[in-house]
Design a protein around this motif. Structure first.
Motif, PDB file in Angstrom:
ATOM      1  N   VAL A 206      58.823  -2.977  30.866  1.00 58.66           N
ATOM      2  CA  VAL A 206      59.212  -2.366  29.800  1.00 58.66           C
ATOM      3  C   VAL A 206      60.493  -1.567  29.797  1.00 58.66           C
ATOM      4  O   VAL A 206      61.421  -1.728  28.887  1.00 58.66           O
ATOM      5  CB  VAL A 206      57.718  -1.697  29.090  1.00 58.66           C
ATOM      6  N   ALA A 207      60.511  -0.472  30.634  1.00 64.10           N
ATOM      7  CA  ALA A 207      61.798   0.071  30.645  1.00 64.10           C
ATOM      8  C   ALA A 207      63.017  -0.616  30.370  1.00 64.10           C
ATOM      9  O   ALA A 207      63.966  -0.419  30.188  1.00 64.10           O
ATOM     10  CB  ALA A 207      61.544   1.077  31.721  1.00 64.10           C
ATOM     11  N   SER A 212      67.600  -3.237  27.746  1.00 66.38           N
ATOM     12  CA  SER A 212      68.315  -4.642  27.491  1.00 66.38           C
ATOM     13  C   SER A 212      68.547  -4.533  25.836  1.00 66.38           C
ATOM     14  O   SER A 212      69.394  -5.145  25.276  1.00 66.38           O
ATOM     15  CB  SER A 212      67.389  -5.791  27.675  1.00 66.38           C
ATOM     16  N   LEU A 213      67.528  -3.752  25.161  1.00 70.63           N
ATOM     17  CA  LEU A 213      67.724  -3.591  23.654  1.00 70.63           C
ATOM     18  C   LEU A 213      69.100  -3.069  23.346  1.00 70.63           C
ATOM     19  O   LEU A 213      69.673  -3.738  22.177  1.00 70.63           O
ATOM     20  CB  LEU A 213      66.558  -2.573  23.136  1.00 70.63           C
ATOM     21  N   SER A 214      69.655  -2.209  23.968  1.00 65.81           N
ATOM     22  CA  SER A 214      70.988  -1.614  23.594  1.00 65.81           C
ATOM     23  C   SER A 214      71.964  -2.132  24.656  1.00 65.81           C
ATOM     24  O   SER A 214      73.131  -1.790  24.338  1.00 65.81           O
ATOM     25  CB  SER A 214      70.861  -0.114  23.935  1.00 65.81           C
ATOM     26  N   GLY A 215      71.601  -3.353  25.357  1.00 65.79           N
ATOM     27  CA  GLY A 215      72.696  -3.960  25.892  1.00 65.79           C
ATOM     28  C   GLY A 215      73.124  -3.180  27.223  1.00 65.79           C
ATOM     29  O   GLY A 215      74.289  -3.309  27.644  1.00 65.79           O
ATOM     30  N   SER A 216      72.456  -2.239  27.724  1.00 64.73           N
ATOM     31  CA  SER A 216      72.859  -1.509  28.989  1.00 64.73           C
ATOM     32  C   SER A 216      72.341  -2.199  29.965  1.00 64.73           C
ATOM     33  O   SER A 216      71.581  -3.248  30.082  1.00 64.73           O
ATOM     34  CB  SER A 216      71.946  -0.322  28.968  1.00 64.73           C
ATOM     35  N   ALA A 223      63.093  -7.297  32.473  1.00 57.44           N
ATOM     36  CA  ALA A 223      63.109  -7.188  31.236  1.00 57.44           C
ATOM     37  C   ALA A 223      62.241  -8.243  30.180  1.00 57.44           C
ATOM     38  O   ALA A 223      61.478  -8.084  29.362  1.00 57.44           O
ATOM     39  CB  ALA A 223      64.535  -7.276  30.317  1.00 57.44           C
ATOM     40  N   GLU A 224      62.473  -9.502  30.815  1.00 57.74           N
ATOM     41  CA  GLU A 224      61.833 -10.657  30.261  1.00 57.74           C
ATOM     42  C   GLU A 224      60.357 -10.391  30.405  1.00 57.74           C
ATOM     43  O   GLU A 224      59.499 -10.807  29.496  1.00 57.74           O
ATOM     44  CB  GLU A 224      62.148 -11.866  30.847  1.00 57.74           C
ATOM     45  N   LEU A 225      59.810 -10.024  31.654  1.00 57.70           N
ATOM     46  CA  LEU A 225      58.464  -9.630  31.760  1.00 57.70           C
ATOM     47  C   LEU A 225      58.078  -8.533  30.793  1.00 57.70           C
ATOM     48  O   LEU A 225      56.858  -8.532  30.684  1.00 57.70           O
ATOM     49  CB  LEU A 225      57.983  -9.404  33.290  1.00 57.70           C
ATOM     50  N   GLY A 226      58.861  -7.749  30.636  1.00 58.27           N
ATOM     51  CA  GLY A 226      58.432  -6.351  29.863  1.00 58.27           C
ATOM     52  C   GLY A 226      58.268  -6.706  28.341  1.00 58.27           C
ATOM     53  O   GLY A 226      57.483  -6.009  27.672  1.00 58.27           O
ATOM     54  N   LYS A 227      59.042  -7.695  27.961  1.00 58.74           N
ATOM     55  CA  LYS A 227      59.117  -7.943  26.557  1.00 58.74           C
ATOM     56  C   LYS A 227      57.672  -7.959  25.915  1.00 58.74           C
ATOM     57  O   LYS A 227      57.628  -7.392  24.638  1.00 58.74           O
ATOM     58  CB  LYS A 227      59.853  -9.106  26.298  1.00 58.74           C
ATOM     59  N   GLY A 248      60.135   9.312  12.562  1.00 62.32           N
ATOM     60  CA  GLY A 248      61.075  10.168  13.591  1.00 62.32           C
ATOM     61  C   GLY A 248      60.886   9.546  14.790  1.00 62.32           C
ATOM     62  O   GLY A 248      61.132  10.088  15.906  1.00 62.32           O
ATOM     63  N   ALA A 249      60.605   8.042  14.805  1.00 61.27           N
ATOM     64  CA  ALA A 249      60.780   7.213  16.227  1.00 61.27           C
ATOM     65  C   ALA A 249      62.175   6.898  16.466  1.00 61.27           C
ATOM     66  O   ALA A 249      62.912   6.247  15.390  1.00 61.27           O
ATOM     67  CB  ALA A 249      59.672   5.927  15.960  1.00 61.27           C
ATOM     68  N   PRO A 250      62.666   6.956  17.639  1.00 55.32           N
ATOM     69  CA  PRO A 250      64.117   7.059  17.807  1.00 55.32           C
ATOM     70  C   PRO A 250      64.557   5.624  17.842  1.00 55.32           C
ATOM     71  O   PRO A 250      63.695   4.651  18.245  1.00 55.32           O
ATOM     72  CB  PRO A 250      64.473   7.859  19.044  1.00 55.32           C
ATOM     73  N   ASN A 251      65.657   5.109  17.115  1.00 57.12           N
ATOM     74  CA  ASN A 251      66.182   4.031  17.525  1.00 57.12           C
ATOM     75  C   ASN A 251      66.544   3.582  19.026  1.00 57.12           C
ATOM     76  O   ASN A 251      67.217   4.210  19.598  1.00 57.12           O
ATOM     77  CB  ASN A 251      67.332   3.840  16.912  1.00 57.12           C
ATOM     78  N   LEU A 252      65.866   2.501  19.625  1.00 57.70           N
ATOM     79  CA  LEU A 252      66.250   2.301  20.993  1.00 57.70           C
ATOM     80  C   LEU A 252      67.242   1.261  21.227  1.00 57.70           C
ATOM     81  O   LEU A 252      67.596   0.959  22.199  1.00 57.70           O
ATOM     82  CB  LEU A 252      64.907   1.799  21.991  1.00 57.70           C
TER      83      LEU A 252
END
Lengths: 310, 495
Positions: A206-207, A212-216, A223-227, A248-252
């Motif tokens: 998941v981490a 991957s969401l922010s292209g880091s 990432a594929e397994l965590g999706k 108040g949930a941050p944008n990831l």
């Protein structure tokens, strides 16, 4: 406020003080002249008979009488002081002076002086206030006094304390919401999600997906397994991890991180959760000051000159 | 230490002990005549100094004029559109002509006090209480008040007569006029004094409108009252009982310090001129004719012929008095004169006295004084009218931002102590590639203070892990020589 738990010590202080002053007066009066046998009295200009350093002697001259009156004056002063001011145990003194009331009077005076200025700002729109150079200077001072401890003097935040100079906001970045944040405070809670996500392996996956969401930089396989496991997070952070300002949930999906964007930090966040408090300043500072402060904070990431044009 | 300075030589035989009667109350009325009452406190005896003219009296009057010209005049001088000398306590700025001192410059005040102290040591070691005799405010104002007293009440004998008289219209108006004149001078002194702290040109209209602040009123009244009381009533009591300098000056004295001395060998035995003329061959006649002029002119009421006394303020009035008497009876001047104890005892000539100036005590005082004065002036000349305090943000240590750049946050307290505005650039040095954001220019108006938060950035991998010593620098754009550099600590997180 009671300084003593029972009346005895109060009385004790009063008696000691009064006896002390009366004793001094008595000693002074009694010692200002004395009787000696005729022929025994010292002669002015003679010495006390005390010799030191071979030939250094002390003249036996009386003090000037005005000196004695000065002593009496100090006694007179102390009596007057104790009548007018608190000093005799718990007795308040006839002038009713108290350090707390003096402080209150000072505060009142300052409020009378600066209050109208703040009130005039309070009547203006926050964006107008933000464009006012004087309000900006006042806001900066307020910020350096009350906000810089957590958010830094440059307002760029610290680990766990949001950067206020970018356009990424946890609860929304309009001047009105910023003002509400300062007035009422915020409590941001992310519960520990390890159990909901699954095994330690799942957390790792998941981490990587979050990165991957922010292209880091991330491990694409993990990432594929965590999706699919991210579903547990999407309830708050949204399906694409874009966050939710109402709770108040941050944008990831951007590269801005409240606690840091390394894989280990993200895993720690998922495993243990986060609990974040911004204290409420409304009651402490009062709305007029918060108003100026909110305009200043908003202006940090929005050039007020542009805003006025919008 | 000079012991003679502490203990007066005893009076000559036959002299009544001074104040002896004032101190003793004989017996009591209820028959217990075996007892006497000893009073621990003595009433002050009024001193009526006789007016004296002479070299030293003229010198003192010159000092009175000079000091009062400065004291009363200085607040009225303007400079750069403001009062030239103003100690603005509320704004915490001290203006001295072109110099503006801030609370941070208090080191110079300390230096000034050191200079004053060593000057006092030096003058005292050379010439005793010259300060007391000529320049001390107590002496100066007493001189002015005595002058007023003489103008209104007359000379010494007239004043003594007036005080013995019962109250009459003449006495009443003279006394009232005197006190009114004294109070006026004292009040003006108080106003001038406060004029150093609160602009005097605004002060006078405010007094007229009764619009003074409580502190201004208090200090005017306090200072006026102190002047009136000290110069009018207390006079020699201040020198004898209140002045600390009178108590410790003997520590700076030695037997080669100039003091006012009576030449015992020349003066004794005292006798009138006529008796001296009748004296047989071979028997000695002193030059002192016991005219007591030296005692009558003394503002502290002592007899200098009893030797060096701590009550002697070194005003040399007795020297002037004695010289004038010696002139009249055709004997050489200098029976009472500035001399040293050694010179009197060993009969030194003036060149010999002068040669003794170069003794270790004087040389050391001069060397220290010279050093402090040069350091004082030197540091004043090279001082930069710009101050910088660097305060590290406590909340954040070094933080890593994009591309591994390390960022530290500081608050710069910039104080432009110049009376002109400047624009300054900010830079940092100490680690290769340090940058400052924002690097300015920041603009400060004349005598303005500004708090500027800045970020200092070091490139990835630069600096040691942990704390690094760096310098943050400010430089005026219009005046490159105007720059300051302040130490700071740059933290690099441990990798």
């Amino acid at each position: 406020m009671a300084d003593f738990t029972n009346g005895f010590w109060n009385l004790w202080i009063i008696v000691l003080t009064v006896l002390g002053i009366a004793g001094c007066a008595l000693l002074l009066w009694q010692q200002s002249s004395w009787k000696v046998k005729k022929g025994d009295q010292p002669v002015a200009g003679s010495t006390t008979g005390h010799v030191w350093d071979e030939d250094l002697t002390e003249l036996n001259n009386p003090l000037p009488r005005w000196w004695m009156w000065l002593f009496y004056l100090t006694i007179f002063f102390s009596v007057g002081y104790l009548i007018a001011y608190p000093g005799l145990g718990n007795l308040p003194g006839t002038l009713g002076w108290h350090s707390t009331s003096e402080h209150d009077a000072d505060v009142k005076q300052a409020e009378a002086k600066y209050g109208p200025l703040f009130d005039s700002y309070l009547k203006q729109d926050l964006k107008v206030v933000a464009a006012d150079p004087q309000a900006h200077a006042i806001g900066e001072r307020l910020f350096l006094t009350y906000c810089a401890q957590c958010h830094g003097s440059d307002a760029r935040g610290n680990k766990g304390f949001p950067n206020l100079t970018d356009n990424d906001w946890l609860h929304g970045g309009t001047p009105e919401i910023i003002k509400e944040t300062i007035l009422k405070g915020r409590h941001g809670v992310m519960p520990p999600m390890a159990a909901a996500v699954g095994s330690a392996q799942d957390v790792d996956n998941v981490a990587n997906y979050v990165l991957s969401l922010s292209g880091s930089a991330h491990d694409p396989i993990k990432a594929e397994l965590g999706k699919p496991k991210f579903a547990a997070c999407a309830a708050c952070h949204g399906a694409g991890g874009v966050g939710n300002q109402t709770i108040g949930a941050p944008n990831l999906s951007d590269k801005i991180w409240l606690y840091g964007g390394s894989i280990d930090t993200i895993k720690e966040t998922i495993n243990k959760g986060r609990d974040n408090t911004m204290p409420a300043f409304g009651e402490f500072l009062g709305e007029p000051k918060v108003h100026v402060l909110a305009a200043y904070v908003w202006s940090l990431s929005n050039k007020p000159s542009n805003a006025a044009a919008k | 230490m000079n012991k003679a300075a502490m203990t007066p030589r005893q009076g000559k035989e036959g002299d009544p002990p001074p104040q002896a009667d004032a101190q003793r109350d004989q017996g009591s009325k209820d028959g217990k005549d075996d007892y006497a009452v000893v009073r621990m406190y003595a009433a002050r005896e009024q001193i009526y100094p006789r007016e004296i003219q002479g070299r030293f009296a003229s010198l003192r009057w010159l000092c009175v004029f000079l000091t009062q010209l400065v004291f009363y005049g200085l607040p009225w001088i303007n400079w750069n559109g403001r009062q030239a000398v103003l100690f603005d306590l509320a704004a915490r700025k001290f203006y001295l002509f072109g110099l503006v001192l801030w609370p941070q410059d208090f080191i110079w005040l300390a230096a000034l006090l050191i200079i004053c102290a060593f000057s006092l040591f030096l003058f005292t070691a050379i010439a005793g209480r010259v300060w007391c005799g000529y320049a001390c405010p107590q002496t100066v104002y007493t001189e002015i008040f005595l002058w007023i007293e003489r103008r209104i009440e007359g000379n010494r004998s007239a004043r003594m007569r007036l005080d013995r008289q019962p109250w009459s219209f003449d006495k009443l108006w003279r006394k009232s006029a005197k006190h009114f004149a004294w109070a006026s001078v004292a009040l003006w002194t108080g106003i001038s004094f406060v004029g150093y702290f609160s602009p005097i040109r605004d002060l006078l209209p405010e007094i007229g409108r009764f619009a003074l602040g409580p502190w201004e009123s208090f200090w005017i009244v306090f200072y006026a009252f102190a002047t009136y009381g000290n110069a009018g009533w207390m006079r020699e009591q201040v020198c004898k009982y209140m002045c600390p300098y009178a108590r410790f000056q003997s520590a700076m004295f030695d037997r080669d310090s100039l003091v006012i001395t009576y030449d015992d060998a020349r003066g004794e035995p005292r006798m009138p001129v006529a008796k001296a003329a009748r004296l047989k061959e071979g028997s000695k006649a002193g030059d002192c004719i016991d005219c007591t002029m030296c005692v009558q002119v003394c503002p502290t009421g002592i007899d200098i012929r009893q030797g060096l006394q701590y009550m002697c303020i070194g005003c040399a009035a007795c020297v002037d008095a004695c010289d004038s008497v010696m002139d009249k009876i055709d004997r050489p001047r200098g029976l009472i004169r500035y001399s040293t104890e050694n010179a009197i005892e060993q009969g030194f000539s003036t060149p010999e006295i002068r040669r003794r100036l170069f003794r270790p005590r004087i040389l050391i005082y001069t060397a220290i004084l010279g050093t402090v004065i040069s350091l004082f002036l030197g540091s004043l000349v090279v001082r930069t009218p710009l101050k910088l305090d660097v305060i590290r943000d406590r909340g954040s240590m070094g933080r890593e931002v994009e591309d591994g750049i390390i960022e530290n946050v500081y608050r710069l307290q910039v104080i432009n102590t110049d009376e002109r505005g400047h624009r300054y650039r900010i830079s940092a040095s100490g680690i290769e590639g340090l940058t400052v954001d924002p690097a300015g220019p920041i603009e400060l108006a004349a005598t303005q203070t500004l708090m500027v938060p800045v970020r200092v950035r070091a490139p990835h991998g630069a600096g040691e892990s942990g704390s690094n010593k760096i310098h943050i620098e400010l430089q005026a754009e219009d005046q490159p020589a105007l720059h300051v550099s302040e130490k700071a600590v740059f933290l690099v997180p441990r990798r």
